[in-house]
Scaffold this motif. Structure first.
Motif, PDB file in Angstrom:
ATOM      1  N   MET A 243       0.887  -1.233   0.099  1.00  0.00           N
ATOM      2  CA  MET A 243      -0.059   0.100   0.020  1.00  0.00           C
ATOM      3  C   MET A 243       0.886   1.225   0.045  1.00  0.00           C
ATOM      4  O   MET A 243       0.829   1.965  -0.750  1.00  0.00           O
ATOM      5  CB  MET A 243      -1.027  -0.018   1.380  1.00  0.00           C
ATOM      6  N   MET A 244       1.943   1.154   0.923  1.00  0.00           N
ATOM      7  CA  MET A 244       2.821   2.381   1.019  1.00  0.00           C
ATOM      8  C   MET A 244       3.406   2.708  -0.306  1.00  0.00           C
ATOM      9  O   MET A 244       3.691   3.784  -0.795  1.00  0.00           O
ATOM     10  CB  MET A 244       3.917   2.155   1.839  1.00  0.00           C
ATOM     11  N   GLY A 245       3.746   1.518  -1.340  1.00  0.00           N
ATOM     12  CA  GLY A 245       4.511   1.874  -2.516  1.00  0.00           C
ATOM     13  C   GLY A 245       3.543   2.241  -3.482  1.00  0.00           C
ATOM     14  O   GLY A 245       4.143   2.829  -4.491  1.00  0.00           O
TER      15      GLY A 245
ATOM     16  N   ASN B 235      -0.764   9.143  -6.452  1.00  0.00           N
ATOM     17  CA  ASN B 235      -1.068  10.477  -6.188  1.00  0.00           C
ATOM     18  C   ASN B 235      -0.391  11.544  -7.410  1.00  0.00           C
ATOM     19  O   ASN B 235      -0.866  12.406  -7.910  1.00  0.00           O
ATOM     20  CB  ASN B 235      -0.473  10.808  -4.858  1.00  0.00           C
ATOM     21  N   LEU B 236       0.715  11.061  -7.482  1.00  0.00           N
ATOM     22  CA  LEU B 236       1.601  12.018  -8.558  1.00  0.00           C
ATOM     23  C   LEU B 236       1.262  11.650  -9.972  1.00  0.00           C
ATOM     24  O   LEU B 236       1.223  12.870 -10.891  1.00  0.00           O
ATOM     25  CB  LEU B 236       3.144  11.609  -8.618  1.00  0.00           C
TER      26      LEU B 236
ATOM     27  N   ALA C 178      -1.469  -8.411  -4.806  1.00  0.00           N
ATOM     28  CA  ALA C 178      -1.870  -7.581  -5.862  1.00  0.00           C
ATOM     29  C   ALA C 178      -3.053  -6.569  -5.633  1.00  0.00           C
ATOM     30  O   ALA C 178      -3.404  -5.577  -6.073  1.00  0.00           O
ATOM     31  CB  ALA C 178      -2.124  -8.143  -7.066  1.00  0.00           C
ATOM     32  N   GLN C 179      -4.140  -7.460  -4.745  1.00  0.00           N
ATOM     33  CA  GLN C 179      -5.308  -6.822  -4.337  1.00  0.00           C
ATOM     34  C   GLN C 179      -4.963  -5.634  -3.543  1.00  0.00           C
ATOM     35  O   GLN C 179      -5.614  -4.471  -3.569  1.00  0.00           O
ATOM     36  CB  GLN C 179      -6.214  -7.744  -3.687  1.00  0.00           C
ATOM     37  N   MET C 180      -4.195  -5.499  -2.583  1.00  0.00           N
ATOM     38  CA  MET C 180      -3.727  -4.674  -1.687  1.00  0.00           C
ATOM     39  C   MET C 180      -3.376  -3.379  -2.399  1.00  0.00           C
ATOM     40  O   MET C 180      -3.686  -2.061  -1.894  1.00  0.00           O
ATOM     41  CB  MET C 180      -2.775  -5.148  -0.722  1.00  0.00           C
TER      42      MET C 180
ATOM     43  N   SER D 236      -4.895   0.344  -2.622  1.00  0.00           N
ATOM     44  CA  SER D 236      -4.366   1.667  -2.224  1.00  0.00           C
ATOM     45  C   SER D 236      -3.963   2.588  -3.455  1.00  0.00           C
ATOM     46  O   SER D 236      -4.127   3.882  -3.281  1.00  0.00           O
ATOM     47  CB  SER D 236      -2.998   1.603  -1.284  1.00  0.00           C
ATOM     48  N   GLY D 237      -3.812   1.956  -4.670  1.00  0.00           N
ATOM     49  CA  GLY D 237      -3.624   2.624  -5.823  1.00  0.00           C
ATOM     50  C   GLY D 237      -4.892   3.367  -6.300  1.00  0.00           C
ATOM     51  O   GLY D 237      -4.475   4.505  -6.685  1.00  0.00           O
ATOM     52  N   GLY D 238      -5.760   2.788  -6.212  1.00  0.00           N
ATOM     53  CA  GLY D 238      -7.172   3.164  -6.684  1.00  0.00           C
ATOM     54  C   GLY D 238      -7.257   4.590  -5.761  1.00  0.00           C
ATOM     55  O   GLY D 238      -7.878   5.755  -6.004  1.00  0.00           O
TER      56      GLY D 238
END
Length: 477
Positions: free
Chosen positions: A326-328, A334-335, A378-380, A384-386
């Motif tokens: 998630m952190m990655g 965001n960018l 991959a789901q995590m 977080s990517g979304g």
């Protein structure tokens, strides 16, 4: 100073080109605001990794742990509108610095708490300070960046830092708990607070004060009552049952407070929540989306933290590592968001982000006790990517939908609804996983609810924005 130097400086100002010193001050203002929002978001999730350790040290079941998490977000959500109004009245810089000082002191009190009651009280004060920091940091950014494109990118950086802190919280917490103990998760806020205070004092410029702006005390009290009682009803429903008389009475009381709040805001001359803001369709849509997204994401982070520790038996350190994907994923998302928004539009970008997160939730539906971590990797990332993709355009769209002079209160409304979503998500999902025997069923229910809520958010902004565009075209013809 030489005449040719004076001439150059005058020419530079006439063309509106900022000097290096001004650019540096603006950049360091962004850094200070990012620290303010970042430390607020860090404390939303860093506590999740410490839940098991806190429970063993201080005692109490899931309900007490929910209060440790929810005390912070209840105060955050309930006071954030008043904090925005205070910034408009007194000056966003003054209020922001006061919030940073209070947050730092409350963090020290959390670290020194001898029992759960003191910790919950200190978390309430932390939440109050967080409510001060967030809307005023955004108001100061809005004041520092006049150009829409530059402001959008600054907001993206501001959101990226906060999202990174949000998702890094479990990892940082796990490391600190393993090396020092759970109290260290609050002590880490002290150097952040001191750095943010100095940068704000040195580089941020004060906003224009609206001395006529009044504080709506009856509205504030009814807002606290509505949110606090509703959260309590959801938390206690998990421990006592949904049909318990006290739980039913609490739901009724929360509804009464909510009605009183709306009635008050519609009648007072200077409400803490101006209902006229909701006459702007995009403002209303983005506010609803902020609420729905936080219900899904924050509630899920709470439940997954318990899943890793209580069901899969991971230590605080390994639980923190489990959240590294998630952190990655959040920071690059965001960018990427403002650039994608420039290509396809802000609202479509929000839709894409919400759908990606929803797919991540659906991909976890088959999870069971002792499921391999790599099977949910991959789901995590998708979840977080979304989230990282939708937050910057969500914030910029809301700010762009109203007059700039009302940016403080508008930012407060967005963050109040988002934190209300956080409170409701933690309370609701926590009640579903209240016992170890029913934990997996509650986790599956939480994933279904999260996916449904995220898809609803995508539909709200997608269909609502299209309807707004169609209406605008009809009026222009």
């Amino acid at each position: 100073m030489r005449a040719d130097t004076l001439k150059y400086e005058s020419f530079d100002n006439a063309n509106g080109a900022p000097r290096a010193a001004s650019r540096l001050a603006t950049s360091l203002t962004l850094a200070a605001m990012s620290l303010g929002y970042g430390v607020v978001q860090l404390d939303v999730t860093i506590v999740n990794t410490a839940l098991d350790a806190m429970g063993k040290t201080l005692g109490g079941g899931v309900a007490k742990l929910q209060w440790v998490v929810s005390a912070y977000t209840i105060a955050f959500a309930a006071f954030i509108l008043t904090a925005g109004a205070l910034g408009d009245r007194i000056g966003a810089k003054r209020i922001f610095m006061a919030g940073f000082a209070i947050f730092t002191a409350a963090s020290l009190a959390c670290a020194m708490s001898p029992n759960a009651a003191v910790l919950i009280a200190a978390r309430l004060v932390q939440g109050l300070a967080a409510a001060i920091l967030v809307p005023n940091s955004l108001a100061l950014l809005n004041h520092a960046y006049a150009d829409d494109r530059e402001r959008g990118r600054a907001v993206a950086v501001w959101a990226a830092g906060a999202s990174l802190a949000l998702t890094a919280g479990p990892f940082v917490g796990g490391a600190l708990i393993t090396l020092v103990g759970w109290r260290a998760i609050f002590l880490v806020n002290l150097p952040i607070g001191l750095a943010g205070l100095w940068l704000s004092w040195r580089y941020a410029s004060e906003t224009t004060r609206a001395r006529s702006r009044e504080i709506d005390l009856p509205g504030q009290i009814s807002a606290i009552g509505a949110l606090g009682v509703l959260a309590g009803a959801l938390i206690e429903a998990g421990a006592r049952g949904w049909t318990h008389p006290a739980v039913i009475a609490a739901f009724v009381a929360a509804a009464a407070f909510a009605v009183l709040f709306v009635w008050r805001e519609g009648r007072t001359a200077q409400p803490m929540l101006p209902l006229s803001l909701f006459s702007h369709r995009l403002f209303t849509l983005t506010t609803i989306v902020g609420l729905l997204v936080n219900i899904a994401i924050y509630g899920l982070i709470f439940v997954l933290s318990l899943y890793f520790q209580r069901i899969n038996g991971l230590s605080a350190w390994w639980t923190g590592l489990a959240f590294v994907p998630m952190m990655g994923a959040v920071l690059p998302a965001n960018l990427l968001a403002p650039r994608l928004a420039e290509r396809i539009g802000s609202c479509p970008t929000i839709v894409v982000g919400a759908c990606i997160s929803a797919l991540g939730c659906l991909g976890l539906l088959w999870i069971e006790a002792r499921t391999s971590y790599w099977a949910i990797f991959a789901q995590m990332i998708a979840i977080s990517g979304g989230l990282g993709l939708l937050v910057p355009p969500l914030t910029s769209t809301l700010l762009g939908s109203i007059d700039k002079a009302r940016s403080g209160i508008a930012a407060g409304v967005l963050n109040a609804t988002r934190q209300t979503g956080s409170v409701l998500g933690v309370a609701l999902f926590g009640s579903l996983v209240g016992s170890d025997s029913a934990f997996m069923m509650g986790l599956h229910q939480s994933l279904i609810i999260s996916a449904a809520v995220l898809l609803l958010a995508a539909a709200v902004i997608g269909l609502g924005a299209n309807a707004a565009d169609a209406s605008a075209q009809e009026h222009s013809m």
